[in-house]
Scaffold this active site. Structure first.
Site, mmCIF file in Angstrom:
data_model
loop_
_atom_site.group_PDB
_atom_site.id
_atom_site.type_symbol
_atom_site.label_atom_id
_atom_site.label_comp_id
_atom_site.label_asym_id
_atom_site.label_seq_id
_atom_site.Cartn_x
_atom_site.Cartn_y
_atom_site.Cartn_z
ATOM 1 N N HIS A 1 94.580 22.003 46.935
ATOM 2 C CA HIS A 1 95.246 22.809 46.143
ATOM 3 C C HIS A 1 96.115 22.512 44.826
ATOM 4 O O HIS A 1 95.758 22.799 43.997
ATOM 5 C CB HIS A 1 95.788 23.950 46.853
ATOM 6 C CG HIS A 1 95.948 25.386 46.153
ATOM 7 N ND1 HIS A 1 95.209 26.212 45.796
ATOM 8 C CD2 HIS A 1 97.597 25.308 45.079
ATOM 9 C CE1 HIS A 1 96.240 27.475 44.914
ATOM 10 N NE2 HIS A 1 97.368 26.718 44.614
ATOM 11 N N HIS B 1 103.539 22.754 38.274
ATOM 12 C CA HIS B 1 103.159 22.996 37.584
ATOM 13 C C HIS B 1 104.225 22.496 36.276
ATOM 14 O O HIS B 1 103.319 22.136 34.662
ATOM 15 C CB HIS B 1 103.081 24.439 36.842
ATOM 16 C CG HIS B 1 102.126 25.100 38.250
ATOM 17 N ND1 HIS B 1 100.977 25.098 38.088
ATOM 18 C CD2 HIS B 1 102.137 25.324 39.806
ATOM 19 C CE1 HIS B 1 100.594 25.160 39.146
ATOM 20 N NE2 HIS B 1 101.310 25.796 39.917
ATOM 21 N N ASP C 1 95.739 23.088 41.071
ATOM 22 C CA ASP C 1 96.245 23.212 39.801
ATOM 23 C C ASP C 1 96.185 22.601 38.699
ATOM 24 O O ASP C 1 96.580 23.222 38.072
ATOM 25 C CB ASP C 1 98.043 23.733 40.726
ATOM 26 C CG ASP C 1 98.178 24.562 41.487
ATOM 27 O OD1 ASP C 1 98.226 25.869 41.827
ATOM 28 O OD2 ASP C 1 99.215 24.453 42.263
ATOM 29 N N HIS D 1 94.255 29.234 38.451
ATOM 30 C CA HIS D 1 93.963 29.070 38.875
ATOM 31 C C HIS D 1 92.397 29.493 38.990
ATOM 32 O O HIS D 1 90.927 28.821 38.846
ATOM 33 C CB HIS D 1 93.446 29.888 40.448
ATOM 34 C CG HIS D 1 94.679 29.539 41.138
ATOM 35 N ND1 HIS D 1 95.861 29.979 42.300
ATOM 36 C CD2 HIS D 1 95.591 28.603 41.274
ATOM 37 C CE1 HIS D 1 96.743 29.594 42.601
ATOM 38 N NE2 HIS D 1 96.433 28.431 41.916
HETATM 39 ZN ZN LIG Z 1 97.575 27.079 42.839
#
Ligand SMILES: [Zn+2]
Length: 303
Positions: free
Chosen positions: A233, A260, A237, A77
């Site tokens: 969001h 991720h 990311d 972030h």
């Molecule tokens: Zn995040």
């Protein structure tokens, strides 16, 4: 010429680590051109970890970096905020292994950067301009970069949850669009997963103050900041993870159901696929789209 930037002055904040639950002090400090973004652990001998794919470590629930024995967790972030505001060079000091989660979004980091102010440096900024597609798919998860005149992100998610089935959004990322539409979007989790995380010693600092929690029939936080806060969001990311290539990207990032692990695997692949991009400076006329003259393009591309 489009030049590199750093912060005008040092600035600090205090928060807690999402997974450790530990209190942590974060300081952002100005740095010289070509320094890049580096983390420094003041609690263990001021050792540093550069924010690059070469130092990737731990990519399950958040993105982590490590160099020798020095680890830094949950960097994404903060990285998203730094690169979206155009901060190329900064020293990030932490007295704990985890970047503070703040409110689960990038908005507090944008606030900090604006408070510190932005300083232009004499050296030219280099961009990684995509000239051929690069893609990875793993089952139904996909991520790709295509040539484009700007940095743009299309993200789609789908979950088996009554409140969160399918969300998709495309946005051209500029400092303004990121600050307004992406930075405030908070991280999210499912209530059924919270107990599992806690049993594994994770999310110990997690609360309704720093994450959206989806229960069976509703959002436990009462209100969302955006109707599609979840996909926003995911865009946040992805921008933070993509920052690990070390250059701002000019291209169209398209991701479906990624996370991720796939974002960071993709960041590694981008640097390997050297035929699919080149490094350009925006003062270089060859970097501009064929259809645009320098005279018209310059104001749109300037910072
Ligand atoms: Zn995040």
């Amino acid at each position: 010429m489009d030049r590199q930037q750093t912060l005008r002055r040092q600035i600090s904040c205090v928060g807690i680590g999402l997974h450790s639950g530990n209190k942590v002090t974060l300081s952002l400090k100005p740095a010289a051109a070509d320094f890049g973004i580096r983390f420094r652990r003041t609690d263990i001998g001021h050792r540093e970890v550069p924010a690059t794919v070469q130092h990737l470590a731990g990519i399950q629930l958040a993105t982590g970096l490590a160099s020798d024995e020095v680890a830094v967790e949950t960097v994404e972030h903060l990285l998203a905020a730094l690169v979206s505001v155009g901060i190329d060079n900064v020293l990030v000091e932490l007295n704990s292994p985890e970047v503070p989660i703040m409110d689960g979004s990038a908005a507090p980091f944008i606030y900090l950067i604006h408070e510190a102010g932005v300083k232009r440096l004499p050296e030219a900024r280099k961009y990684l301009k995509i000239i051929r597609p690069i893609a990875i798919s793993r089952g139904d998860k996909r991520i790709a970069l295509y040539p484009s005149d700007h940095f743009k992100v299309t993200y789609s998610v789908s979950y088996d949850h009554p409140l969160l089935r399918h969300q998709s959004r495309t946005l051209r990322i500029t400092e303004e669009s990121f600050t307004e539409h992406i930075a405030p979007a908070r991280t999210f989790t499912f209530l059924k997963d919270v107990e599992m995380l806690r049993q594994n010693g994770l999310a110990l600092g997690g609360s309704l103050e720093n994450a959206i929690v989806l229960g069976e029939t509703g959002v436990l936080n009462n209100a969302l900041r955006f109707e599609d806060e979840f996909v926003r969001h995911k865009i946040l990311d992805a921008i933070g993870d993509l920052a690990l290539v070390g250059y701002p990207v000019i291209g169209h990032l398209v991701a479906h159901r990624a996370g991720h692990a796939l974002h960071t695997e993709f960041a590694v692949k981008i640097l390997e696929e050297t035929h699919a991009w080149r490094l350009v400076e925006l003062s270089d006329a060859a970097a501009l789209p064929v259809s645009m003259g320098l005279k018209h393009a310059a104001p749109r591309l300037a910072n």
